[in-house]
Write a protein that holds these residues in place. Structure first.
Motif, PDB file in Angstrom:
ATOM      1  N   ALA A  42       2.017  14.271  11.594  1.00  0.00           N
ATOM      2  CA  ALA A  42       0.787  13.673  11.069  1.00  0.00           C
ATOM      3  C   ALA A  42       1.041  12.300  10.461  1.00  0.00           C
ATOM      4  CB  ALA A  42       0.162  14.595  10.018  1.00  0.00           C
ATOM      5  N   VAL A  43       2.323  11.896  10.392  1.00  0.00           N
ATOM      6  CA  VAL A  43       2.691  10.633   9.750  1.00  0.00           C
ATOM      7  C   VAL A  43       2.679   9.502  10.771  1.00  0.00           C
ATOM      8  CG1 VAL A  43       4.486   9.401   8.476  1.00  0.00           C
ATOM      9  CG2 VAL A  43       4.092  11.842   8.048  1.00  0.00           C
ATOM     10  N   GLU A  44       1.880   8.481  10.513  1.00  0.00           N
ATOM     11  CA  GLU A  44       1.856   7.317  11.384  1.00  0.00           C
ATOM     12  C   GLU A  44       2.929   6.316  10.975  1.00  0.00           C
ATOM     13  OE1 GLU A  44      -1.330   4.107  13.272  1.00  0.00           O
ATOM     14  OE2 GLU A  44      -1.845   5.208  11.445  1.00  0.00           O
ATOM     15  N   TYR A  45       3.026   6.053   9.671  1.00  0.00           N
ATOM     16  CA  TYR A  45       4.040   5.142   9.144  1.00  0.00           C
ATOM     17  C   TYR A  45       4.650   5.741   7.879  1.00  0.00           C
ATOM     18  CZ  TYR A  45       1.645   1.707  12.084  1.00  0.00           C
ATOM     19  OH  TYR A  45       1.070   1.051  13.135  1.00  0.00           O
ATOM     20  N   ALA A  46       5.945   5.510   7.709  1.00  0.00           N
ATOM     21  CA  ALA A  46       6.640   5.844   6.462  1.00  0.00           C
ATOM     22  C   ALA A  46       7.533   4.655   6.140  1.00  0.00           C
ATOM     23  CB  ALA A  46       7.460   7.126   6.601  1.00  0.00           C
ATOM     24  N   VAL A  47       7.267   4.023   5.004  1.00  0.00           N
ATOM     25  CA  VAL A  47       7.970   2.792   4.633  1.00  0.00           C
ATOM     26  C   VAL A  47       8.799   3.028   3.376  1.00  0.00           C
ATOM     27  CG1 VAL A  47       7.722   0.351   4.073  1.00  0.00           C
ATOM     28  CG2 VAL A  47       6.059   1.457   5.585  1.00  0.00           C
TER      29      VAL A  47
END
Length: 226
Positions: free
Chosen positions: A129-134
């Protein structure tokens, strides 16, 4: 003994003042340079306390010098992007479009266990479900879900949400904060009537009471000791 007590008070208040002047960011997540300064200040402050033979000025001067350096460097970093990147680094994209970037993970020595832990801390159990993780420069992980997985907002449902205002504390641990009462357009007479309606005879029996601009009240009585 009195000398040790006085020296401790001087160092304590000097550190409180310096950390206050450095700003609130230093009290939360710190950048690398801020962490180094905080560690050095803590070490320097301990020497005059451990050895009363060391003059106080020998402990205060290095601390003040570090404070000045941090203020100067922070000011320069605000104006210079390259210096800011050199001192604080750049955010790293660990997940992009739902795909884990393994090179960035290895570069930052960030394990899969740590990634999953950070996701759980932010209430995300499904990595798909994660599009971006920064990975931010202060070590925090910012997680952005796919649009379909994000919570629905009133604006998306075309519903007008009522703004009830910011709740302010009017009673804290039995003490009335009159300035906050005036902030929400209330007075002591209103407070007495409100407490009477709640069945409370004295403000000392109140642990916490807040009021927002809409007049909504949160009330928590003090727990009785057993």
């Amino acid at each position: 003994m009195a000398i040790v007590f006085i020296r401790t008070l001087i160092i304590y208040f000097a550190l409180v003042l310096i950390m206050r002047l450095l700003g609130k960011r230093q009290l939360g997540e710190m950048e690398l340079s801020e962490f180094v300064v905080a560690a050095l200040i803590a070490d320097l402050a301990s020497h005059p306390l451990q050895d009363i033979g060391i003059p106080m000025i020998n402990g205060l001067v290095p601390i003040i010098t570090l404070f000045c350096c941090e203020v100067l460097i922070s000011g320069l970093a605000m104006k210079n992007i390259r210096l800011r990147a050199l001192l604080f680094g750049k955010p790293s994209m660990l997940v992009e479009k739902g795909k884990i970037k393994q090179r960035e993970m290895k570069k930052n020595r960030f394990t899969t266990d740590e990634l999953m832990e950070e996701l759980r801390n932010q209430g995300c159990l499904d990595i798909s479900a994660v599009e971006y993780a920064v990975l931010e420069t202060d070590g925090r992980l910012s997680v952005i879900l796919y649009p379909a997985e994000r919570p629905v907002t009133p604006s998306q449902l075309k519903i007008e949400a009522e703004d009830k205002g910011y709740p302010v504390v009017v009673i804290s641990d039995g003490h009335v904060i009159e300035s906050n009462l005036r902030l929400v357009g209330r007075d002591l007479n209103w407070l007495k009537k409100r407490l009477a309606a709640l069945g409370v005879k004295s403000t000392e029996a109140v642990f916490l009471m807040t009021v927002n601009a809409a007049g909504q009240v949160y009330f928590a009585p003090k727990e009785t000791e057993q």
